[in-house]
Design a protein around this motif. Structure first.
Motif, PDB file in Angstrom:
ATOM      1  N   ASP A 101       0.877  -1.173   0.000  1.00 10.79           N
ATOM      2  CA  ASP A 101       0.000   0.000   0.000  1.00 10.79           C
ATOM      3  C   ASP A 101       0.916   1.225   0.000  1.00 10.79           C
ATOM      4  O   ASP A 101       1.019   1.936   0.993  1.00 10.79           O
ATOM      5  CB  ASP A 101      -0.887  -0.052   1.251  1.00 10.79           C
ATOM      6  N   PRO A 102       1.626   1.450  -1.117  1.00  9.35           N
ATOM      7  CA  PRO A 102       2.740   2.407  -1.129  1.00  9.35           C
ATOM      8  C   PRO A 102       2.386   3.833  -0.740  1.00  9.35           C
ATOM      9  O   PRO A 102       3.210   4.520  -0.134  1.00  9.35           O
ATOM     10  CB  PRO A 102       3.264   2.342  -2.564  1.00  9.35           C
ATOM     11  N   ASN A 103       1.190   4.285  -1.039  1.00  7.60           N
ATOM     12  CA  ASN A 103       0.785   5.647  -0.688  1.00  7.60           C
ATOM     13  C   ASN A 103      -0.220   5.672   0.450  1.00  7.60           C
ATOM     14  O   ASN A 103      -0.841   6.703   0.707  1.00  7.60           O
ATOM     15  CB  ASN A 103       0.201   6.353  -1.919  1.00  7.60           C
ATOM     16  N   ALA A 104      -0.400   4.535   1.102  1.00  7.60           N
ATOM     17  CA  ALA A 104      -1.344   4.382   2.217  1.00  7.60           C
ATOM     18  C   ALA A 104      -2.788   4.638   1.794  1.00  7.60           C
ATOM     19  O   ALA A 104      -3.624   4.981   2.624  1.00  7.60           O
ATOM     20  CB  ALA A 104      -0.959   5.261   3.403  1.00  7.60           C
ATOM     21  N   ASP A 105      -3.105   4.434   0.517  1.00 10.61           N
ATOM     22  CA  ASP A 105      -4.472   4.668   0.043  1.00 10.61           C
ATOM     23  C   ASP A 105      -5.480   3.743   0.720  1.00 10.61           C
ATOM     24  O   ASP A 105      -6.520   4.192   1.202  1.00 10.61           O
ATOM     25  CB  ASP A 105      -4.552   4.496  -1.481  1.00 10.61           C
ATOM     26  N   PHE A 106      -5.188   2.454   0.751  1.00 13.17           N
ATOM     27  CA  PHE A 106      -6.073   1.497   1.404  1.00 13.17           C
ATOM     28  C   PHE A 106      -6.125   1.763   2.908  1.00 13.17           C
ATOM     29  O   PHE A 106      -7.192   1.797   3.511  1.00 13.17           O
ATOM     30  CB  PHE A 106      -5.601   0.063   1.129  1.00 13.17           C
ATOM     31  N   THR A 107      -4.953   1.977   3.483  1.00 15.31           N
ATOM     32  CA  THR A 107      -4.838   2.217   4.923  1.00 15.31           C
ATOM     33  C   THR A 107      -5.669   3.429   5.341  1.00 15.31           C
ATOM     34  O   THR A 107      -6.396   3.388   6.336  1.00 15.31           O
ATOM     35  CB  THR A 107      -3.358   2.394   5.304  1.00 15.31           C
ATOM     36  N   LYS A 108      -5.587   4.502   4.585  1.00 17.46           N
ATOM     37  CA  LYS A 108      -6.377   5.700   4.885  1.00 17.46           C
ATOM     38  C   LYS A 108      -7.863   5.452   4.642  1.00 17.46           C
ATOM     39  O   LYS A 108      -8.703   5.935   5.405  1.00 17.46           O
ATOM     40  CB  LYS A 108      -5.890   6.878   4.049  1.00 17.46           C
ATOM     41  N   ALA A 109      -8.187   4.696   3.598  1.00 16.19           N
ATOM     42  CA  ALA A 109      -9.595   4.427   3.282  1.00 16.19           C
ATOM     43  C   ALA A 109     -10.283   3.639   4.393  1.00 16.19           C
ATOM     44  O   ALA A 109     -11.479   3.818   4.622  1.00 16.19           O
ATOM     45  CB  ALA A 109      -9.700   3.686   1.947  1.00 16.19           C
ATOM     46  N   VAL A 110      -9.544   2.776   5.086  1.00 17.36           N
ATOM     47  CA  VAL A 110     -10.132   2.028   6.206  1.00 17.36           C
ATOM     48  C   VAL A 110      -9.892   2.724   7.548  1.00 17.36           C
ATOM     49  O   VAL A 110     -10.263   2.213   8.597  1.00 17.36           O
ATOM     50  CB  VAL A 110      -9.648   0.554   6.254  1.00 17.36           C
ATOM     51  N   GLY A 111      -9.261   3.892   7.515  1.00 18.33           N
ATOM     52  CA  GLY A 111      -9.063   4.696   8.715  1.00 18.33           C
ATOM     53  C   GLY A 111      -8.050   4.120   9.689  1.00 18.33           C
ATOM     54  O   GLY A 111      -8.173   4.280  10.896  1.00 18.33           O
ATOM     55  N   MET A 112      -7.023   3.456   9.160  1.00 18.68           N
ATOM     56  CA  MET A 112      -6.036   2.802  10.013  1.00 18.68           C
ATOM     57  C   MET A 112      -4.634   3.401   9.887  1.00 18.68           C
ATOM     58  O   MET A 112      -3.649   2.751  10.220  1.00 18.68           O
ATOM     59  CB  MET A 112      -5.977   1.301   9.689  1.00 18.68           C
ATOM     60  N   GLU A 113      -4.547   4.662   9.433  1.00 21.47           N
ATOM     61  CA  GLU A 113      -3.224   5.271   9.290  1.00 21.47           C
ATOM     62  C   GLU A 113      -2.643   5.621  10.653  1.00 21.47           C
ATOM     63  O   GLU A 113      -3.354   5.900  11.613  1.00 21.47           O
ATOM     64  CB  GLU A 113      -3.250   6.480   8.366  1.00 21.47           C
ATOM     65  N   LEU A 114      -1.338   5.560  10.709  1.00 26.03           N
ATOM     66  CA  LEU A 114      -0.574   5.818  11.930  1.00 26.03           C
ATOM     67  C   LEU A 114       0.569   6.744  11.566  1.00 26.03           C
ATOM     68  O   LEU A 114       1.362   6.427  10.669  1.00 26.03           O
ATOM     69  CB  LEU A 114      -0.041   4.479  12.469  1.00 26.03           C
ATOM     70  N   ASP A 115       0.653   7.880  12.216  1.00 26.66           N
ATOM     71  CA  ASP A 115       1.714   8.852  11.931  1.00 26.66           C
ATOM     72  C   ASP A 115       2.966   8.498  12.729  1.00 26.66           C
ATOM     73  O   ASP A 115       3.019   8.709  13.935  1.00 26.66           O
ATOM     74  CB  ASP A 115       1.254  10.264  12.268  1.00 26.66           C
ATOM     75  N   LEU A 116       3.946   7.949  12.050  1.00 22.37           N
ATOM     76  CA  LEU A 116       5.233   7.620  12.668  1.00 22.37           C
ATOM     77  C   LEU A 116       6.342   8.506  12.131  1.00 22.37           C
ATOM     78  O   LEU A 116       7.509   8.137  12.149  1.00 22.37           O
ATOM     79  CB  LEU A 116       5.557   6.137  12.450  1.00 22.37           C
ATOM     80  N   SER A 117       5.957   9.704  11.657  1.00 21.24           N
ATOM     81  CA  SER A 117       6.957  10.618  11.106  1.00 21.24           C
ATOM     82  C   SER A 117       7.954  11.069  12.165  1.00 21.24           C
ATOM     83  O   SER A 117       9.102  11.355  11.849  1.00 21.24           O
ATOM     84  CB  SER A 117       6.286  11.818  10.423  1.00 21.24           C
ATOM     85  N   GLY A 118       7.541  11.110  13.415  1.00 19.96           N
ATOM     86  CA  GLY A 118       8.452  11.470  14.497  1.00 19.96           C
ATOM     87  C   GLY A 118       9.597  10.482  14.647  1.00 19.96           C
ATOM     88  O   GLY A 118      10.677  10.831  15.116  1.00 19.96           O
ATOM     89  N   ALA A 119       9.360   9.251  14.226  1.00 19.85           N
ATOM     90  CA  ALA A 119      10.393   8.212  14.275  1.00 19.85           C
ATOM     91  C   ALA A 119      11.070   8.036  12.921  1.00 19.85           C
ATOM     92  O   ALA A 119      11.841   7.100  12.723  1.00 19.85           O
ATOM     93  CB  ALA A 119       9.779   6.884  14.715  1.00 19.85           C
ATOM     94  N   GLY A 120      10.756   8.945  11.974  1.00 21.78           N
ATOM     95  CA  GLY A 120      11.365   8.878  10.648  1.00 21.78           C
ATOM     96  C   GLY A 120      10.741   7.855   9.721  1.00 21.78           C
ATOM     97  O   GLY A 120      11.320   7.504   8.693  1.00 21.78           O
ATOM     98  N   LEU A 121       9.534   7.386  10.057  1.00 17.72           N
ATOM     99  CA  LEU A 121       8.898   6.338   9.257  1.00 17.72           C
ATOM    100  C   LEU A 121       7.707   6.819   8.437  1.00 17.72           C
ATOM    101  O   LEU A 121       7.136   6.040   7.686  1.00 17.72           O
ATOM    102  CB  LEU A 121       8.470   5.181  10.176  1.00 17.72           C
ATOM    103  N   GLY A 122       7.305   8.066   8.598  1.00 15.81           N
ATOM    104  CA  GLY A 122       6.188   8.607   7.820  1.00 15.81           C
ATOM    105  C   GLY A 122       4.858   7.989   8.211  1.00 15.81           C
ATOM    106  O   GLY A 122       4.678   7.512   9.329  1.00 15.81           O
TER     107      GLY A 122
END
Length: 163
Positions: A101-122
């Motif tokens: 899910d390279p752009n997190a399209d599916f992940t965002k569509a199911v509302g399961m995104e996780l912001d790990l940008s603080g750890a350098g993971l986006g």
């Protein structure tokens, strides 16, 4: 808002590394008319995902499939080459379907995104598992802490599966 039991999965495009290279896969093609166990991980090759989560599905693959499940799918917000490499490295190639899910399209569509940008993971995915029957979520197991792999492990799905 995240998806819930009884909801129909939204339409999204995932990717899969095939012998012909990366190919797009519509979510409808994965789930329509099938009973599928899907689990999502924050990232391929990460410690909890590789040591504690994915192995539970590889070890219980036959038991899961014997309970009227057509396919086991793992999804991560990684590119298809990483997912293909992870499939080979874990011995799961041809046993579990590794989808990107390279752009997190599916992940965002199911509302399961996780912001790990603080750890350098986006943007990544929350760790969860689902039992999906013909595109409808029948069971949903979300980890409160994505560094853990207990609620979303194969043992939980096995307990929820009925013949």
């Amino acid at each position: 808002m995240s998806i819930a039991k009884g909801d129909t999965l939204p339409s999204a495009t995932l990717m899969e590394l095939t012998e012909n290279g990366p190919e797009k896969v519509a979510s409808e093609d994965i789930f329509k008319g099938k009973r599928v166990v899907l689990f999502a991980v924050p990232g391929a090759f990460t410690p909890t995902c590789s040591i504690n989560h994915l192995p539970t599905y590889l070890e219980n693959r036959d038991a899961i499939l014997s309970r009227n499940v057509d396919e086991i799918v793992v999804v991560a917000v990684n590119d298809p080459f990483v997912m293909g490499g992870w499939a080979k490295a874990t011995g799961g190639e041809g046993k579990i379907r590794y989808l990107s899910d390279p752009n997190a399209d599916f992940t965002k569509a199911v509302g399961m995104e996780l912001d790990l940008s603080g750890a350098g993971l986006g943007t990544r995915s929350v760790r969860y598992s689902m039992l999906i029957d013909d595109g409808v979520v029948k069971e949903l197991n979300i980890e409160d802490d994505s560094s853990q792999a207990t609620v979303s492990a194969a043992a939980t799905i096995l307990g929820q599966l009925q013949d």
